[in-house]
Motif scaffolding. Structure first.
Motif, mmCIF file in Angstrom:
data_model
loop_
_atom_site.group_PDB
_atom_site.id
_atom_site.type_symbol
_atom_site.label_atom_id
_atom_site.label_comp_id
_atom_site.label_asym_id
_atom_site.label_seq_id
_atom_site.Cartn_x
_atom_site.Cartn_y
_atom_site.Cartn_z
ATOM 1 N N SER A 216 -5.706 8.815 -13.301
ATOM 2 C CA SER A 216 -5.450 8.236 -14.621
ATOM 3 C C SER A 216 -3.977 7.903 -14.812
ATOM 4 O O SER A 216 -3.632 6.883 -15.422
ATOM 5 N N THR A 217 -3.098 8.741 -14.280
ATOM 6 C CA THR A 217 -1.660 8.475 -14.358
ATOM 7 C C THR A 217 -1.304 7.211 -13.585
ATOM 8 O O THR A 217 -0.547 6.361 -14.066
ATOM 9 N N ALA A 218 -1.866 7.078 -12.391
ATOM 10 C CA ALA A 218 -1.595 5.897 -11.568
ATOM 11 C C ALA A 218 -2.077 4.627 -12.254
ATOM 12 O O ALA A 218 -1.396 3.591 -12.234
ATOM 13 N N LYS A 219 -3.234 4.686 -12.854
ATOM 14 C CA LYS A 219 -3.758 3.521 -13.567
ATOM 15 C C LYS A 219 -2.839 3.123 -14.718
ATOM 16 O O LYS A 219 -2.507 1.945 -14.907
ATOM 17 N N GLN A 220 -2.441 4.112 -15.491
ATOM 18 C CA GLN A 220 -1.612 3.840 -16.665
ATOM 19 C C GLN A 220 -0.254 3.253 -16.274
ATOM 20 O O GLN A 220 0.190 2.253 -16.837
ATOM 21 N N VAL A 221 0.392 3.875 -15.296
ATOM 22 C CA VAL A 221 1.734 3.437 -14.902
ATOM 23 C C VAL A 221 1.693 2.062 -14.255
ATOM 24 O O VAL A 221 2.494 1.176 -14.587
ATOM 25 N N SER A 222 0.763 1.851 -13.338
ATOM 26 C CA SER A 222 0.703 0.561 -12.648
ATOM 27 C C SER A 222 0.316 -0.565 -13.599
ATOM 28 O O SER A 222 0.833 -1.684 -13.494
ATOM 29 N N ALA A 223 -0.577 -0.291 -14.532
ATOM 30 C CA ALA A 223 -0.967 -1.316 -15.507
ATOM 31 C C ALA A 223 0.200 -1.683 -16.418
ATOM 32 O O ALA A 223 0.366 -2.850 -16.793
ATOM 33 N N SER A 224 1.009 -0.684 -16.772
ATOM 34 C CA SER A 224 2.137 -0.950 -17.667
ATOM 35 C C SER A 224 3.192 -1.840 -17.020
ATOM 36 O O SER A 224 3.978 -2.489 -17.715
ATOM 37 N N ILE B 112 0.857 -1.190 0.000
ATOM 38 C CA ILE B 112 0.000 0.000 0.000
ATOM 39 C C ILE B 112 0.891 1.236 0.000
ATOM 40 O O ILE B 112 1.716 1.404 0.899
ATOM 41 N N VAL B 113 0.739 2.102 -0.994
ATOM 42 C CA VAL B 113 1.492 3.350 -1.066
ATOM 43 C C VAL B 113 0.578 4.504 -0.673
ATOM 44 O O VAL B 113 -0.501 4.684 -1.260
ATOM 45 N N CYS B 114 0.999 5.279 0.314
ATOM 46 C CA CYS B 114 0.245 6.442 0.789
ATOM 47 C C CYS B 114 0.884 7.696 0.196
ATOM 48 O O CYS B 114 1.974 8.097 0.612
ATOM 49 N N TYR B 115 0.206 8.303 -0.762
ATOM 50 C CA TYR B 115 0.776 9.425 -1.518
ATOM 51 C C TYR B 115 0.025 10.702 -1.155
ATOM 52 O O TYR B 115 -1.170 10.836 -1.421
ATOM 53 N N GLY B 116 0.730 11.635 -0.504
ATOM 54 C CA GLY B 116 0.045 12.829 -0.046
ATOM 55 C C GLY B 116 0.982 13.992 0.233
ATOM 56 O O GLY B 116 2.121 14.037 -0.235
ATOM 57 N N HIS C 179 8.167 1.324 -6.157
ATOM 58 C CA HIS C 179 7.578 0.409 -5.182
ATOM 59 C C HIS C 179 6.783 -0.740 -5.806
ATOM 60 O O HIS C 179 6.123 -1.483 -5.085
ATOM 61 N N MET C 180 6.848 -0.876 -7.114
ATOM 62 C CA MET C 180 6.109 -1.957 -7.765
ATOM 63 C C MET C 180 6.571 -3.319 -7.266
ATOM 64 O O MET C 180 7.755 -3.505 -6.985
#
Length: 218
Positions: A113-121, A4-8, A78-79
């Motif tokens: 949308s950026t998080a979705k794209q990067v993590s999916a890639s 779990i990454v907490c980004y803030g 962190h992937m």
């Protein structure tokens, strides 16, 4: 083990409004979240930065404040990431950015949308990580008595009260999870902006419940 990454921003970093320092790890909500979830099945990573925005660069500090610019590198670092908790938007309310709630929400949507794209890639099956979008804690009238008032001004108090519904729309339209911190915690009366230790505790409790629910869902 679930990552779990907490980004803030400063309320994830653990800024202490009493002295400008940082709360101890076991006081900050990500540290409390780790304790509540346990270390056998969950790995909670803190990625909080003071003055971080959703999309704005802030040259009054340095050029590393834009959340969307740094998010890809942090996710890749962190992937594999199972869940990304996003809690940003308060610093976008600063007077110099002239942003209204709808614009801040568009910044949050770009983060999603950026998080979705990067993590999916980076996923072998092209599956994005789960995302929990959190509407940030409110900014209260106590801001006027604190050291941050000059940067934020009265408009931030107004915008803060209007932001949550916009974030809910972003979460719904992007099919990600949502939590409204503005309904759960109130910042310190020292500056009307940063959480007290008890605020971190309350937020961590609700975060833990949400995390367990999300992992059952996915």
């Amino acid at each position: 083990m679930k990552t779990i990454v907490c980004y803030g921003d400063s309320n994830t970093h653990g800024y202490d409004p009493r002295n400008g320092g940082r709360y101890a790890y076991d006081i900050r909500w990500p540290g409390r979240l780790q304790a509540l979830l346990g270390r056998e099945k969950y790995y909670v990573i803190e990625e909080g930065l003071n003055s971080r925005t959703t999309v704005q660069s802030d040259m009054c500090y340095d050029d590393n404040k834009s959340g969307v610019e740094l998010l890809p590198a942090i996710l890749k670092t962190h992937m594999p990431v199972d869940l990304l908790i996003l809690m940003l938007g308060s610093n976008d309310m600063k007077q110099r950015f002239h942003m209204e709630p709808a614009e801040i929400a568009r910044g949050a949507a770009l983060l999603v949308s950026t998080a979705k794209q990067v993590s999916a890639s980076k996923h072998p099956e092209g599956k994005p990580c789960a995302i929990l979008l959190v509407a940030p804690p409110p900014i209260t009238e106590a801001l006027r008595d604190g050291s941050c008032y000059g940067e934020f001004g009265d408009r931030a108090i107004r915008i803060s009260k209007e932001l949550s519904p916009w974030y809910k729309r972003v979460a719904d339209s992007n099919q990600v999870y949502f939590l409204d911190a503005a309904q759960l915690v109130t910042p310190s009366d020292i500056d009307g902006l940063h959480l007290k230790p008890e605020g971190h505790a309350i937020l961590a409790q609700h975060m833990a419940e949400q995390c367990r629910s999300i992992f059952k869902d996915i």
